[in-house]
Each structure stands twice: as C-alpha cells, then as structure tokens.
Design a protein around this motif. Structure first.
Motif, mmCIF file in Angstrom:
data_model
loop_
_atom_site.group_PDB
_atom_site.id
_atom_site.type_symbol
_atom_site.label_atom_id
_atom_site.label_comp_id
_atom_site.label_asym_id
_atom_site.label_seq_id
_atom_site.Cartn_x
_atom_site.Cartn_y
_atom_site.Cartn_z
ATOM 1 N N CYS A 130 0.793 -1.226 0.000
ATOM 2 C CA CYS A 130 0.000 0.000 0.000
ATOM 3 C C CYS A 130 0.828 1.280 0.000
ATOM 4 C CB CYS A 130 -0.965 -0.025 1.175
ATOM 5 S SG CYS A 130 -0.131 -0.233 2.726
ATOM 6 N N THR A 131 2.146 1.132 -0.132
ATOM 7 C CA THR A 131 2.999 2.334 -0.163
ATOM 8 C C THR A 131 4.027 2.228 -1.279
ATOM 9 O OG1 THR A 131 4.640 1.381 1.350
ATOM 10 C CG2 THR A 131 2.886 2.688 2.346
ATOM 11 N N GLU A 132 4.517 3.381 -1.702
ATOM 12 C CA GLU A 132 5.625 3.422 -2.658
ATOM 13 C C GLU A 132 6.494 4.631 -2.338
ATOM 14 O OE1 GLU A 132 3.018 3.041 -6.018
ATOM 15 O OE2 GLU A 132 2.762 5.203 -6.232
ATOM 16 N N VAL A 133 7.758 4.528 -2.735
ATOM 17 C CA VAL A 133 8.675 5.649 -2.546
ATOM 18 C C VAL A 133 8.904 6.284 -3.902
ATOM 19 C CG1 VAL A 133 11.074 6.268 -2.004
ATOM 20 C CG2 VAL A 133 9.776 4.827 -0.430
ATOM 21 N N TRP A 134 8.723 7.582 -3.973
ATOM 22 C CA TRP A 134 8.965 8.329 -5.209
ATOM 23 C C TRP A 134 10.335 8.988 -5.095
ATOM 24 C CZ3 TRP A 134 4.064 11.447 -7.066
ATOM 25 C CH2 TRP A 134 2.972 10.560 -7.153
ATOM 26 N N GLU A 135 11.078 8.855 -6.158
ATOM 27 C CA GLU A 135 12.400 9.472 -6.201
ATOM 28 C C GLU A 135 12.403 10.488 -7.336
ATOM 29 O OE1 GLU A 135 15.509 6.631 -6.881
ATOM 30 O OE2 GLU A 135 17.062 8.181 -6.894
ATOM 31 N N CYS A 136 12.646 11.740 -6.968
ATOM 32 C CA CYS A 136 12.664 12.792 -7.991
ATOM 33 C C CYS A 136 13.909 12.608 -8.849
ATOM 34 C CB CYS A 136 12.661 14.166 -7.322
ATOM 35 S SG CYS A 136 12.860 15.495 -8.521
ATOM 36 N N LEU A 137 13.730 12.552 -10.165
ATOM 37 C CA LEU A 137 14.872 12.297 -11.046
ATOM 38 C C LEU A 137 15.825 13.482 -11.110
ATOM 39 C CD1 LEU A 137 13.165 10.313 -13.934
ATOM 40 C CD2 LEU A 137 14.554 9.436 -12.043
ATOM 41 N N GLN A 138 15.317 14.669 -10.794
ATOM 42 C CA GLN A 138 16.200 15.831 -10.828
ATOM 43 C C GLN A 138 16.995 16.005 -9.532
ATOM 44 O OE1 GLN A 138 13.210 18.491 -12.006
ATOM 45 N NE2 GLN A 138 13.838 18.464 -14.155
ATOM 46 N N THR A 139 16.305 15.835 -8.398
ATOM 47 C CA THR A 139 16.970 16.154 -7.124
ATOM 48 C C THR A 139 17.351 14.912 -6.307
ATOM 49 O OG1 THR A 139 14.875 16.207 -5.957
ATOM 50 C CG2 THR A 139 15.623 18.294 -6.933
#
Ligand SMILES: [Zn+2]
Length: 155
Positions: A11-20
């Motif tokens: 029920c969860t995910e980690v988002w990783e910003c491709l720029q920062t």
C-alpha cells in the motif's frame, strides 16, 4: 515522468525525484482516518537521537524497520501518525492514491539533534522544526502527540 517509483509494500511506494534524488513516501491505495498503513519495528535501539531515529519513549530512539520509512517527510499538516506504543503508522485524514504520506516530526521527538527550516507549504507551517522542548507549547494543541511527549510536556 519526473519520478522513479519504487514499490515498497502492498500500500505504499517511494517516489524518487529524477532531478533532485529527493525521496518521499506515497500511498498506493486509499486510506480512511484511523486505518493502519503499516507496522514498524526497531532495527536498532539508540539512547541518543540521530537524524533519522524515531523516539519511542523517554529515553529510547529507534532506527526504523522497514528501511524505506526513513523517506517519510515532515509536514506541519501531516496525514499520518507514527504510534510508538503500538508500532503502527495510522492515517489521520482521508488519503488518496498517490498522495504523499507526511508526519509531524515533533509528535514523537523531544529533542532533535538537527532542527531544520520547513518548506512544507502549509498555511499553518511552523517554519522552523525542532524538538518539542524548543517549540511553543501553545501551537501544539492541534497535533496528535505521543504519550511520552505529553508526559514530558506536563513534567
Ligand atoms: Zn511546515
């Protein structure tokens, strides 16, 4: 697409910003207030806080297990609460799919070894985040606080 998405639980995910490379924890399903989002445990118990530890009582701080919970960002308008007694993360508000899951760090932390300037964007933003020992108690009433923080405030 500006984020890389890492599936971290049902029920969860980690988002990783491709720029920062900044990471954030997000819901992958809908939650209602009071729902248990995930249970956590102590990978390690510390007697002093560090940048990533969670305070669970007056003198114990834990390194969170599962690891990805370290990517839970602070907000002055949080939608989740880390319950250090039950070792559960609880939804405070209705949460939509993809919404970022955020936690009010002072709800468990009496002293923070590093305060920081908050950029959460909330109209209620405290601007400077520190442990509860350094925050004006009058602005804490609207937050759900852990039992050890309430005890320390009363003592
Ligand atoms: Zn803020």
């Amino acid at each position: 697409m500006t984020h890389k998405i890492h599936k971290t639980s049902d029920c969860t995910e980690v988002w990783e910003c491709l720029q920062t490379q900044h990471k954030s924890l997000h819901a992958s399903i809908v939650f209602r207030p009071g729902d248990i989002i995930i249970r956590f445990s102590a990978k390690e118990i510390l007697t002093q806080p560090n940048y990533l530890s969670l305070q669970i009582d007056r003198d114990r701080h834990i390194v969170l297990e599962p690891d990805f919970l370290q990517f839970t960002n602070h907000s002055c308008e949080p939608n989740i609460y880390f319950d250090p007694k039950a070792m559960e993360i609880i939804a405070l508000n209705p949460i939509q799919k993809q919404e970022e899951l955020t936690f009010f760090y002072p709800s468990t932390e009496w002293i923070m070894n590093r305060g920081f300037a908050c950029l959460c964007g909330s109209s209620q933003c405290l601007k400077k985040i520190q442990g509860v020992a350094q925050i004006n108690p009058n602005i804490l009433y609207k937050y759900r606080l852990s039992e050890h923080i309430k005890e320390l405030l009363a003592s």
